[in-house]
Design a protein around this motif. Structure first.
Motif, PDB file in Angstrom:
ATOM      1  N   THR A   1      -4.911  16.774  -2.256  1.00  0.00           N
ATOM      2  CA  THR A   1      -5.402  15.344  -2.589  1.00  0.00           C
ATOM      3  C   THR A   1      -4.321  14.316  -2.043  1.00  0.00           C
ATOM      4  OG1 THR A   1      -6.531  16.054  -4.662  1.00  0.00           O
ATOM      5  CG2 THR A   1      -6.200  13.883  -4.300  1.00  0.00           C
ATOM      6  N   HIS A   2      -4.948  13.377  -1.371  1.00  0.00           N
ATOM      7  CA  HIS A   2      -4.304  12.306  -1.061  1.00  0.00           C
ATOM      8  C   HIS A   2      -4.612  10.974  -1.639  1.00  0.00           C
ATOM      9  CE1 HIS A   2      -2.735  15.081   2.127  1.00  0.00           C
ATOM     10  NE2 HIS A   2      -2.162  14.308   2.449  1.00  0.00           N
ATOM     11  N   THR A   3      -4.006  10.371  -2.258  1.00  0.00           N
ATOM     12  CA  THR A   3      -4.469   9.228  -3.059  1.00  0.00           C
ATOM     13  C   THR A   3      -3.868   7.902  -2.628  1.00  0.00           C
ATOM     14  OG1 THR A   3      -4.799  10.636  -5.129  1.00  0.00           O
ATOM     15  CG2 THR A   3      -4.777   8.252  -5.309  1.00  0.00           C
ATOM     16  N   PRO A   4      -4.265   7.145  -1.945  1.00  0.00           N
ATOM     17  CA  PRO A   4      -3.693   5.844  -1.586  1.00  0.00           C
ATOM     18  C   PRO A   4      -3.734   4.669  -2.676  1.00  0.00           C
ATOM     19  CG  PRO A   4      -6.124   5.827  -0.844  1.00  0.00           C
ATOM     20  CD  PRO A   4      -5.746   7.137  -1.443  1.00  0.00           C
ATOM     21  N   TRP A   5      -2.977   3.941  -2.971  1.00  0.00           N
ATOM     22  CA  TRP A   5      -2.831   3.021  -3.907  1.00  0.00           C
ATOM     23  C   TRP A   5      -2.229   1.720  -3.436  1.00  0.00           C
ATOM     24  CZ3 TRP A   5       2.402   2.459  -3.805  1.00  0.00           C
ATOM     25  CH2 TRP A   5       3.268   3.430  -3.498  1.00  0.00           C
ATOM     26  N   LEU A   6      -2.529   0.613  -4.483  1.00  0.00           N
ATOM     27  CA  LEU A   6      -2.026  -0.702  -4.315  1.00  0.00           C
ATOM     28  C   LEU A   6      -0.803  -1.165  -5.245  1.00  0.00           C
ATOM     29  CD1 LEU A   6      -2.558  -3.503  -2.859  1.00  0.00           C
ATOM     30  CD2 LEU A   6      -4.054  -4.144  -4.723  1.00  0.00           C
TER      31      LEU A   6
ATOM     32  N   GLY B   1       1.271   0.423  -6.416  1.00  0.00           N
ATOM     33  CA  GLY B   1       2.151   1.512  -7.399  1.00  0.00           C
ATOM     34  C   GLY B   1       1.115   2.653  -7.410  1.00  0.00           C
ATOM     35  N   PRO B   2       1.466   3.809  -8.118  1.00  0.00           N
ATOM     36  CA  PRO B   2       0.492   4.976  -7.927  1.00  0.00           C
ATOM     37  C   PRO B   2      -0.481   4.747  -9.165  1.00  0.00           C
ATOM     38  CG  PRO B   2       2.769   5.729  -7.925  1.00  0.00           C
ATOM     39  CD  PRO B   2       2.773   3.978  -8.098  1.00  0.00           C
ATOM     40  N   ASP B   3      -0.201   3.685 -10.120  1.00  0.00           N
ATOM     41  CA  ASP B   3      -1.040   3.507 -11.333  1.00  0.00           C
ATOM     42  C   ASP B   3      -2.394   2.624 -11.038  1.00  0.00           C
ATOM     43  OD1 ASP B   3       0.629   1.424 -10.837  1.00  0.00           O
ATOM     44  OD2 ASP B   3       0.630   0.719 -12.910  1.00  0.00           O
ATOM     45  N   ARG B   4      -2.288   2.304  -9.551  1.00  0.00           N
ATOM     46  CA  ARG B   4      -3.459   1.442  -9.211  1.00  0.00           C
ATOM     47  C   ARG B   4      -3.890   2.100  -8.007  1.00  0.00           C
ATOM     48  NH1 ARG B   4      -2.138  -4.935  -8.205  1.00  0.00           N
ATOM     49  NH2 ARG B   4      -4.457  -4.581  -8.082  1.00  0.00           N
ATOM     50  N   PRO B   5      -4.718   3.293  -8.166  1.00  0.00           N
ATOM     51  CA  PRO B   5      -5.201   4.010  -7.184  1.00  0.00           C
ATOM     52  C   PRO B   5      -6.549   3.226  -6.626  1.00  0.00           C
ATOM     53  CG  PRO B   5      -5.959   5.093  -9.093  1.00  0.00           C
ATOM     54  CD  PRO B   5      -4.875   4.035  -9.744  1.00  0.00           C
ATOM     55  N   LEU B   6      -6.735   3.520  -5.136  1.00  0.00           N
ATOM     56  CA  LEU B   6      -7.768   2.885  -4.417  1.00  0.00           C
ATOM     57  C   LEU B   6      -9.091   3.827  -4.663  1.00  0.00           C
ATOM     58  CD1 LEU B   6      -5.415   1.364  -3.349  1.00  0.00           C
ATOM     59  CD2 LEU B   6      -6.760   1.638  -1.105  1.00  0.00           C
ATOM     60  N   ARG B   7     -10.248   3.198  -5.082  1.00  0.00           N
ATOM     61  CA  ARG B   7     -11.419   3.945  -5.347  1.00  0.00           C
ATOM     62  C   ARG B   7     -12.041   4.250  -3.951  1.00  0.00           C
ATOM     63  NH1 ARG B   7     -16.744   2.723  -6.200  1.00  0.00           N
ATOM     64  NH2 ARG B   7     -16.015   0.358  -6.488  1.00  0.00           N
ATOM     65  N   ALA B   8     -12.526   5.296  -3.488  1.00  0.00           N
ATOM     66  CA  ALA B   8     -13.132   5.668  -2.256  1.00  0.00           C
ATOM     67  C   ALA B   8     -14.356   5.037  -2.451  1.00  0.00           C
ATOM     68  CB  ALA B   8     -13.295   6.852  -1.898  1.00  0.00           C
ATOM     69  N   LEU B   9     -15.202   4.378  -1.343  1.00  0.00           N
ATOM     70  CA  LEU B   9     -16.241   3.780  -1.181  1.00  0.00           C
ATOM     71  C   LEU B   9     -17.499   4.499  -0.670  1.00  0.00           C
ATOM     72  CD1 LEU B   9     -15.102   0.230   0.200  1.00  0.00           C
ATOM     73  CD2 LEU B   9     -15.676   0.827  -2.235  1.00  0.00           C
ATOM     74  N   GLY B  10     -17.166   5.368   0.066  1.00  0.00           N
ATOM     75  CA  GLY B  10     -18.217   6.282   0.589  1.00  0.00           C
ATOM     76  C   GLY B  10     -18.168   7.771  -0.010  1.00  0.00           C
TER      77      GLY B  10
ATOM     78  N   LEU C   1       0.895  -1.224   0.018  1.00  0.00           N
ATOM     79  CA  LEU C   1      -0.069  -0.021   0.131  1.00  0.00           C
ATOM     80  C   LEU C   1       0.771   1.203  -0.024  1.00  0.00           C
ATOM     81  CD1 LEU C   1      -2.460  -1.195   2.774  1.00  0.00           C
ATOM     82  CD2 LEU C   1      -3.037  -1.059   0.275  1.00  0.00           C
ATOM     83  N   GLY C   2       0.523   2.238  -0.579  1.00  0.00           N
ATOM     84  CA  GLY C   2       1.163   3.685  -0.613  1.00  0.00           C
ATOM     85  C   GLY C   2       0.378   4.710  -0.909  1.00  0.00           C
ATOM     86  N   LEU C   3       0.999   5.772  -1.238  1.00  0.00           N
ATOM     87  CA  LEU C   3       0.366   7.212  -1.007  1.00  0.00           C
ATOM     88  C   LEU C   3       0.824   8.117  -1.842  1.00  0.00           C
ATOM     89  CD1 LEU C   3      -2.110   8.694   0.756  1.00  0.00           C
ATOM     90  CD2 LEU C   3      -0.313   9.499   2.209  1.00  0.00           C
ATOM     91  N   THR C   4       0.111   8.921  -2.709  1.00  0.00           N
ATOM     92  CA  THR C   4       0.765  10.110  -3.520  1.00  0.00           C
ATOM     93  C   THR C   4      -0.457  11.100  -2.971  1.00  0.00           C
ATOM     94  OG1 THR C   4       0.721   8.587  -5.499  1.00  0.00           O
ATOM     95  CG2 THR C   4       0.852  10.995  -5.819  1.00  0.00           C
ATOM     96  N   VAL C   5       0.611  12.354  -2.873  1.00  0.00           N
ATOM     97  CA  VAL C   5      -0.073  13.526  -2.270  1.00  0.00           C
ATOM     98  C   VAL C   5       0.240  14.608  -3.189  1.00  0.00           C
ATOM     99  CG1 VAL C   5      -0.284  15.197  -0.251  1.00  0.00           C
ATOM    100  CG2 VAL C   5       0.443  12.767   0.123  1.00  0.00           C
ATOM    101  N   ASP C   6      -0.832  15.348  -3.729  1.00  0.00           N
ATOM    102  CA  ASP C   6      -0.563  16.748  -4.448  1.00  0.00           C
ATOM    103  C   ASP C   6      -0.784  17.790  -3.482  1.00  0.00           C
ATOM    104  OD1 ASP C   6      -0.939  19.095  -6.074  1.00  0.00           O
ATOM    105  OD2 ASP C   6      -2.116  17.813  -7.302  1.00  0.00           O
ATOM    106  N   PRO C   7       0.317  18.555  -3.217  1.00  0.00           N
ATOM    107  CA  PRO C   7       0.199  19.673  -2.171  1.00  0.00           C
ATOM    108  C   PRO C   7      -0.644  20.874  -2.651  1.00  0.00           C
ATOM    109  CG  PRO C   7       2.430  19.780  -3.335  1.00  0.00           C
ATOM    110  CD  PRO C   7       1.849  18.596  -3.693  1.00  0.00           C
ATOM    111  N   ASP C   8      -0.491  20.930  -4.032  1.00  0.00           N
ATOM    112  CA  ASP C   8      -1.600  22.093  -4.422  1.00  0.00           C
ATOM    113  C   ASP C   8      -2.863  21.768  -4.290  1.00  0.00           C
ATOM    114  OD1 ASP C   8       0.631  23.421  -5.467  1.00  0.00           O
ATOM    115  OD2 ASP C   8       0.649  22.406  -7.454  1.00  0.00           O
TER     116      ASP C   8
END
Length: 388
Positions: A372-377, A379-388, A362-369
């Motif tokens: 947005t915090h995007t978790p992934w599985l 690698g960044p090319d497999r972002p997790l989709r929020a369920l709620g 598991l990992g994380l990509t953060v865009d400071p601008d």
């Protein structure tokens, strides 16, 4: 049986792999006892919580044994409002568990000449260790609590170091000493502060305990990219006190039920997924990555059963699941526009379908601008989709 001494603790940490040979000289040069006050509350070697206070002036041998054990030492309660040797309501400063301290320092990958920012000076032990490694002129540390900062400054200077020590909100970083090559965060955050990323050079490493709203936590090791974003994997579980600006307050369950008694207007169903399956640290963390603004609380009963409450931060929805030991099915009630237990079940199903991935996948990509915090599985090319 490990000897309660600097050498005994060093041997234990080296054997566990937490203390690497390159950090051993700093460990020996910066004794932990210099950064522990006379009165502290030792943590437990297993589980959570604190023992009774130890006073060096009254129990010097027990105090020293705790200092040179691989446990955290609480040094402040309730942001300093609590005084005396009893326990307060919430621990708000500690000298962290040595194995976690050196594991995070190892993950930081500090090289000669690195400019380092620490967020959360605490007792000052990390600041002194890093000053020994990179030199005081390359070390900056920020502490929000003036009294903790005062004590840490004295301890660090008595140990022979003169880093830049700032009283302020660590979430703002410290622009005057930027850019940084390494950033160490010593309190858990629900988001990596944008100013800290912006004050870091391309290629900089940020090591921070990351916590989700649902629960659980993990150490994130992020690398700042040329486009200004930061990304990287989670490397280990972590349980840290929250950065003060990242603390949250919870509404009482009664605020969700209104004037009605439970189960109020909740829709009844049953589930085969036990609340026990989603109660450990790792599944809680995974659920937190896949949901938004949902948090649990267990209402426990004398017979060993309990009710798992789920609530949303917007105070619109709630759910309960009644856990009875050894039961094949569990009664669920849900109310509001969100079906919170359904979200938890879906998150668990995702985790199961992907082979129950651990922190390393598991990992994380953060865009400071955008924030947005995007978790992934994997690698960044497999972002997790929020369920709620």
């Amino acid at each position: 049986m490990w000897e309660a001494s600097p050498d005994g603790l060093a041997s234990r940490l080296v054997e566990s792999g937490a203390l690497t040979t390159d950090w051993l000289p700093a460990f020996k040069a910066v004794p932990r006892e210099l950064f522990v006050p006379d009165v502290m509350w030792p943590g437990r070697s297993e589980g959570v919580g604190q023992g009774q206070a130890l006073d060096r002036r009254e129990e010097p041998e027990s105090w020293r044994e705790a200092v040179y054990s691989d446990i955290s030492l609480t040094t402040q309660w309730d942001d300093g409002r609590h005084v005396g040797k009893g326990k307060g309501t919430s621990p708000t400063c500690s000298n962290s568990q040595p194995s976690m301290v050196f594991s995070m320092l190892d993950a930081l990958d500090v090289q000669p000449g690195c400019r380092v920012l620490e967020i959360g000076t605490g007792t000052g032990w990390n600041a002194a260790l890093l000053s020994e490694r990179v030199g005081s002129r390359n070390m900056t540390t920020v502490e929000v609590d003036p009294e903790n900062a005062r004590r840490a400054r004295k301890s660090v200077r008595d140990a022979g170091y003169r880093p830049t020590m700032v009283v302020g909100d660590g979430a703002d970083g410290w622009a005057e000493s930027a850019p940084y090559d390494r950033v160490l965060v010593t309190a858990s955050v629900t988001g990596i502060p944008a100013p800290v990323i912006r004050q870091s050079a391309a290629g900089a490493v940020i090591v921070a305990p990351y916590a989700t709203t649902y629960g659980g936590g993990a150490v994130a090791r992020l690398t700042v990219q040329r486009d200004g974003s930061a990304l990287g994997p989670f490397i280990a579980s972590a349980a840290f006190m929250r950065l003060r600006g990242h603390r949250t307050s919870r509404k009482h369950t009664g605020d969700y039920l209104g004037a009605k008694e439970w189960p109020a207007d909740g829709d009844r169903s049953v589930t085969a997924l036990s609340p026990e399956a989603v109660g450990d640290w790792l599944p809680m963390f995974v659920i937190g990555l896949l949901t938004s603004g949902v948090f649990p609380w267990a209402e426990r009963y004398e017979d060993g059963s309990y009710t798992l409450w789920l609530r949303d931060a917007a105070v619109t929805s709630w759910a309960t699941v009644d856990h009875v030991p050894n039961a094949p099915r569990f009664v669920v009630y849900q109310s509001g526009p969100r079906r919170l237990w359904d979200e938890v079940e879906a998150a668990y199903a995702w985790w199961e379908s992907n082979g129950f991935p651990g922190y390393g996948r598991l990992g994380l990509t953060v865009d400071p601008d955008t924030g947005t915090h995007t978790p992934w599985l994997d690698g960044p090319d497999r972002p997790l989709r929020a369920l709620g």
